[in-house]
Design a protein around this motif. Structure first.
Motif, mmCIF file in Angstrom:
data_model
loop_
_atom_site.group_PDB
_atom_site.id
_atom_site.type_symbol
_atom_site.label_atom_id
_atom_site.label_comp_id
_atom_site.label_asym_id
_atom_site.label_seq_id
_atom_site.Cartn_x
_atom_site.Cartn_y
_atom_site.Cartn_z
ATOM 1 N N TYR A 56 0.668 -1.233 -0.086
ATOM 2 C CA TYR A 56 -0.003 -0.170 -0.295
ATOM 3 C C TYR A 56 0.962 1.165 0.017
ATOM 4 N N GLN A 57 1.862 1.332 -0.740
ATOM 5 C CA GLN A 57 2.900 2.410 -0.839
ATOM 6 C C GLN A 57 3.441 3.101 0.531
ATOM 7 N N ARG B 118 1.526 3.843 2.759
ATOM 8 C CA ARG B 118 0.707 4.818 3.124
ATOM 9 C C ARG B 118 0.151 4.707 4.764
ATOM 10 N N VAL B 119 0.022 5.869 5.296
ATOM 11 C CA VAL B 119 0.057 6.211 6.657
ATOM 12 C C VAL B 119 1.481 5.857 7.354
ATOM 13 N N ARG B 120 1.891 4.592 7.546
ATOM 14 C CA ARG B 120 3.346 4.154 7.719
ATOM 15 C C ARG B 120 3.550 2.733 7.163
ATOM 16 N N VAL C 114 1.040 -0.842 7.986
ATOM 17 C CA VAL C 114 -0.031 -0.763 8.879
ATOM 18 C C VAL C 114 -1.394 -0.862 8.098
ATOM 19 N N ILE C 115 -1.483 -0.549 6.833
ATOM 20 C CA ILE C 115 -2.736 -0.902 5.864
ATOM 21 C C ILE C 115 -2.968 -2.377 5.744
ATOM 22 N N LYS D 13 -4.198 -4.635 8.575
ATOM 23 C CA LYS D 13 -5.567 -4.749 8.644
ATOM 24 C C LYS D 13 -6.427 -5.653 7.507
ATOM 25 N N GLU D 14 -5.709 -6.078 6.866
ATOM 26 C CA GLU D 14 -6.384 -7.312 5.876
ATOM 27 C C GLU D 14 -6.787 -8.680 6.819
ATOM 28 N N ALA E 115 -4.459 9.945 -2.520
ATOM 29 C CA ALA E 115 -4.336 8.636 -2.280
ATOM 30 C C ALA E 115 -4.230 7.956 -0.880
ATOM 31 N N GLU E 116 -3.357 8.534 0.001
ATOM 32 C CA GLU E 116 -3.273 8.282 1.266
ATOM 33 C C GLU E 116 -4.667 8.487 2.014
ATOM 34 N N THR F 42 -7.028 5.965 1.057
ATOM 35 C CA THR F 42 -6.916 4.418 1.505
ATOM 36 C C THR F 42 -7.076 4.299 3.007
ATOM 37 N N VAL F 43 -7.073 5.582 3.822
ATOM 38 C CA VAL F 43 -7.259 5.486 5.149
ATOM 39 C C VAL F 43 -9.022 5.347 5.048
ATOM 40 N N THR G 144 -9.796 1.789 4.271
ATOM 41 C CA THR G 144 -9.289 0.822 5.254
ATOM 42 C C THR G 144 -10.481 0.839 6.600
ATOM 43 N N TRP H 127 -5.033 14.578 10.201
ATOM 44 C CA TRP H 127 -6.271 13.948 9.512
ATOM 45 C C TRP H 127 -7.696 14.489 9.867
ATOM 46 N N LEU I 257 -4.232 5.353 13.052
ATOM 47 C CA LEU I 257 -3.264 6.622 12.421
ATOM 48 C C LEU I 257 -1.931 6.405 13.311
#
Lengths: 262, 160
Positions: free
Chosen positions: A54-55, A57-59, A62-63, A66-67, B14-15, B18-19, B22, B123, B144
């Motif tokens: 996920y590139q 993203r966020v850090r 982490v994404i 959650k899968e 995109a970020e 994505t959040v 999710t 955010w 986050l």
């Protein structure tokens, strides 16, 4: 013996990881993150390879953590099946709380900070061959099952966020006391020097890889699949035959599964 | 004085998407979270200067790419609009990128009045329900923030 190499969007080491798995005599396949997660249970072991899920993203990690596949992996880890998380795979295991203790997010893999002589000399992404000392007892961990304590391997890293930190010092103490520190960055002679370039990313106690208390889950920042064949090693002739030091990680997984079946 | 520079993308973020995805698809926030947006916040501490506007122009020219980003500047206060819960996330361990920005401003551009730079993400969580702040705190702690390196605060809620 079937191994699932988990692929998230942004994973980029799955193919060479699968080659390493197969070269060690195991069957394997790339398991996309959006397949029915129950299918994961049919496998004997798992590798979460490196990349940028996920590139970042966020850090980092982490994404992906959650899968639904990660919830299944948590269950399979509790069943004793081996899991190896490499680089981004390690970050995912930490963010999912499977590492270090299976009870929540107790660590972070923060941005690299390279320190020498008390000064920050560099930050951010770094790609280099590193020396690793195996600090766990033999058979302590599925991914280093056939390594003796003190053995030294040369395996490359390539990451921006591998600086292992914890808000709670007791977490690091517990990792050390319980023998969960599997690999530490070291000099060519095996000395643990908490300075760049030996400590390549500022990681606490030079930690490069850890396992869970049971030893079946290993997370490590270096990439063993990039040191699997001798021709991948920069100091070898490109046509040299044979294997490199990274092979022992995958070979360990195979031996762990074999012995667990007996 | 503290110059607060908020920067957000003109193009789709995109970020943030994505959040949101999710939260809705993986974490059970359907019907609770309506939208997620994100801003970068740079809080630049500087000695008082006679021409603040000129300093702000220099800073935005250096730190914002107006081809893809919008920005807003406020001095000393953080002026947010209403309709969302603003969750400010920053590192509590040393922030190398913030230090690099400060060094760039001071050493390369000669802005010697700059004392420090702090970096954060804001955010903007658009939440329905009775207690949006409690939901925002839960989201911060579940997704986050990694407390081993990050901290968060709910910025003062804008008055409706």
């Amino acid at each position: 013996m079937r191994i699932a190499v988990i692929q998230f969007p942004g994973t980029n080491c799955e193919h060479e990881t699968l080659v390493a798995v197969k070269e060690c005599g195991m069957e394997g396949e790339i398991f996309r993150w959006n397949r029915p997660e129950q299918e994961l249970c049919e496998f004997d072991g798992y590798v979460i390879p490196g990349g940028f899920s996920y590139q970042d993203r966020v850090r980092a990690g982490v994404i992906a953590s959650k899968e639904p596949v990660m919830a299944t992996l948590r269950e399979e880890a509790a069943n004793g099946k081996p899991i190896i998380g490499i680089c981004n795979g390690f970050q995912i295991l930490v963010e999912s709380g499977i590492l270090p203790f299976g009870d929540g997010v107790r660590l972070a893999l923060a941005q690299n900070v390279m320190i020498r002589g008390g000064e920050i000399v560099r930050r951010g992404y770094y790609c280099a061959w590193t020396m690793l000392r195996h600090d766990a007892e033999e058979k302590r961990c599925s991914g280093s099952y056939i390594l003796r304590r003190g053995e030294i391997l040369s395996i490359p890293i390539a990451h921006a966020e591998g600086n292992l930190v914890s808000a709670d010092k007791r977490v690091i103490e517990r990792l050390i006391d319980d023998g969960q520190v599997v690999f530490r960055y070291c000099s060519e002679r095996g000395e643990i020097i908490n300075e760049f370039p030996v400590n390549v990313n500022g990681s606490t106690e030079n930690i490069a890889g850890i396992c869970n208390p049971e030893g079946n889950v290993l997370g490590m920042m270096p990439h063993p699949e990039r040191a699997f064949f001798a021709w991948q090693l920069p100091w070898k002739h490109p046509r040299v035959q044979g294997y490199g030091p990274g092979r022992i990680i995958f070979e360990s997984m195979r031996r762990y599964i074999e012995e667990r079946r007996l | 004085m503290i110059i607060n520079l908020r920067v957000w993308l003109k193009i789709p973020d995109a970020e943030a998407a994505t959040v949101k995805n999710t939260l809705l698809r993986r974490m059970g926030y359907q019907g609770i979270v309506r939208d997620v947006k994100r801003e970068r916040l740079l809080s630049i501490e500087a000695e008082d200067v006679s021409d603040t506007d000129s300093l702000i122009k220099q800073l935005t020219r250096e730190l914002v790419n107006e081809n893809k980003e919008n920005f807003a500047v406020s001095v000393d206060s953080l002026e947010l609009s209403n309709g969302y819960v603003p969750v400010k996330v920053s590192l509590w361990i040393e922030d190398g990128e913030a230090i690099s920005i400060r060094d760039r401003l001071v050493k390369r551009l000669g802005l010697r009045m700059i004392r420090s730079v702090q970096r954060a993400n804001i955010w903007k969580l658009y939440i329905t329900g009775d207690d949006p702040e409690a939901v925002a705190r839960k989201i911060a702690e579940e997704l986050l923030v990694n407390p081993n390196k990050d901290r968060y605060e709910i910025s003062e809620l804008p008055r409706p």
